[in-house]
Write a protein that holds these residues in place. Structure first.
Motif, PDB file in Angstrom:
ATOM      1  N   PRO A 111     -63.057   2.300  -8.636  1.00 44.49           N
ATOM      2  CA  PRO A 111     -63.686   3.415  -9.196  1.00 44.49           C
ATOM      3  C   PRO A 111     -63.960   3.056 -10.787  1.00 44.49           C
ATOM      4  O   PRO A 111     -65.160   3.673 -11.217  1.00 44.49           O
ATOM      5  N   ALA A 112     -62.978   2.613 -11.451  1.00 46.37           N
ATOM      6  CA  ALA A 112     -63.413   2.087 -12.957  1.00 46.37           C
ATOM      7  C   ALA A 112     -64.630   1.426 -13.049  1.00 46.37           C
ATOM      8  O   ALA A 112     -65.585   1.679 -13.896  1.00 46.37           O
ATOM      9  N   ASP A 113     -64.884   0.528 -12.170  1.00 41.04           N
ATOM     10  CA  ASP A 113     -66.012  -0.304 -12.131  1.00 41.04           C
ATOM     11  C   ASP A 113     -67.303   0.408 -11.784  1.00 41.04           C
ATOM     12  O   ASP A 113     -68.481   0.333 -12.438  1.00 41.04           O
ATOM     13  N   GLN A 160     -68.776  12.900  -9.093  1.00 39.11           N
ATOM     14  CA  GLN A 160     -67.515  13.423  -8.642  1.00 39.11           C
ATOM     15  C   GLN A 160     -66.666  12.553  -7.700  1.00 39.11           C
ATOM     16  O   GLN A 160     -65.408  12.528  -7.731  1.00 39.11           O
ATOM     17  N   ARG A 161     -67.314  11.832  -6.803  1.00 36.08           N
ATOM     18  CA  ARG A 161     -66.766  10.912  -5.727  1.00 36.08           C
ATOM     19  C   ARG A 161     -65.904   9.778  -6.683  1.00 36.08           C
ATOM     20  O   ARG A 161     -64.898   9.605  -6.210  1.00 36.08           O
ATOM     21  N   GLY A 206     -60.900   7.669  -8.164  1.00 32.48           N
ATOM     22  CA  GLY A 206     -60.226   7.121  -9.589  1.00 32.48           C
ATOM     23  C   GLY A 206     -58.851   8.126  -9.729  1.00 32.48           C
ATOM     24  O   GLY A 206     -57.761   7.327 -10.109  1.00 32.48           O
ATOM     25  N   THR A 207     -58.852   9.270  -9.495  1.00 33.47           N
ATOM     26  CA  THR A 207     -57.796  10.037  -9.931  1.00 33.47           C
ATOM     27  C   THR A 207     -56.857   9.917  -8.767  1.00 33.47           C
ATOM     28  O   THR A 207     -55.477   9.832  -8.894  1.00 33.47           O
ATOM     29  N   ALA A 208     -57.321  10.155  -7.395  1.00 31.23           N
ATOM     30  CA  ALA A 208     -56.282   9.679  -6.410  1.00 31.23           C
ATOM     31  C   ALA A 208     -55.854   8.248  -6.222  1.00 31.23           C
ATOM     32  O   ALA A 208     -54.647   8.243  -5.939  1.00 31.23           O
ATOM     33  N   GLY A 209     -56.389   7.371  -6.669  1.00 34.21           N
ATOM     34  CA  GLY A 209     -55.821   6.093  -6.890  1.00 34.21           C
ATOM     35  C   GLY A 209     -54.991   5.796  -8.002  1.00 34.21           C
ATOM     36  O   GLY A 209     -54.465   4.770  -8.189  1.00 34.21           O
ATOM     37  N   ALA A 244     -57.167   9.982 -14.999  1.00 33.61           N
ATOM     38  CA  ALA A 244     -56.142  11.159 -15.225  1.00 33.61           C
ATOM     39  C   ALA A 244     -57.218  12.461 -15.387  1.00 33.61           C
ATOM     40  O   ALA A 244     -57.331  12.947 -16.661  1.00 33.61           O
ATOM     41  N   VAL A 245     -58.004  12.649 -14.314  1.00 30.90           N
ATOM     42  CA  VAL A 245     -58.941  13.858 -14.442  1.00 30.90           C
ATOM     43  C   VAL A 245     -58.322  15.200 -13.822  1.00 30.90           C
ATOM     44  O   VAL A 245     -57.882  15.155 -12.561  1.00 30.90           O
TER      45      VAL A 245
END
Length: 185
Positions: free
Chosen positions: A64-66, A116-117, A122-125, A129-130
């Motif tokens: 997600p960060a990438d 959003q996805r 990224g938050t779930a993983g 920290a959203v």
């Protein structure tokens, strides 16, 4: 498009559009039934191209960060490359008739779902920290679309430098682990 960029939708006449492209005023109706259709065409092309650019960039990454880095980078580059088209698309939604506005907003919603996805994954993983995905997406959209209002090709920063600074701003804001205020609904 340049006229709508400079004068806005309401300040641009069909006659001026025809003159700018070197045809008679009546000839423009051979290509478009109305000035509204010209605006819808600009916006539809712009949103479709932006979605394609960002989806292609995101598809090259798994984390997600990438993906977020790639999405922001692609969006900023698009705003710089097609700044007049982007500016018209971002600023003239208010000029659309209701049915046309609904269609453009569907495209915009589709585009926002990409972010959003990424943010949700990224938050779930644990990468992000959203606490308010909707607000974060709106902030990212405002950050990226704003480039078309001020970017100048001969300016101090190029598209890639702007993108990298925006990526740092975004990631610094969503990777913080400090306590936050309650989620805004």
């Amino acid at each position: 498009m340049k006229l709508m960029y400079e004068l806005g939708y309401h300040g641009t006449s069909t006659r001026a559009i025809a003159k700018a492209v070197g045809i008679e005023s009546s000839s423009i109706y051979y290509h478009y039934p109305s000035k509204q259709h010209v605006l819808v065409d600009i916006m539809t092309r712009s949103m479709s191209d932006l979605i394609a650019d960002v989806e292609a960039a995101v598809a090259l990454h798994h984390e997600p960060a990438d993906q977020l880095r790639a999405a922001i980078r692609a969006h900023v580059r698009f705003e710089c490359r097609d700044r007049m088209q982007s500016f018209v698309t971002d600023s003239e939604v208010r000029a659309l008739e209701p049915a046309n506005r609904a269609e453009i907003l569907r495209l915009r919603d589709r585009y926002e779902r990409i972010f959003q996805r990424i943010l949700k994954e990224g938050t779930a993983g644990g990468q992000f920290a959203v606490h308010d995905t909707r607000l974060t997406v709106m902030a990212l959209m405002a950050l990226c679309t704003g480039v078309s209002t001020w970017y100048q090709p001969e300016g101090r920063l190029g598209p890639d430098e702007i993108a990298e600074r925006y990526i740092a701003l975004a990631l610094d804001g969503i990777t913080s682990r400090e306590p936050r205020a309650a989620e805004v609904k």
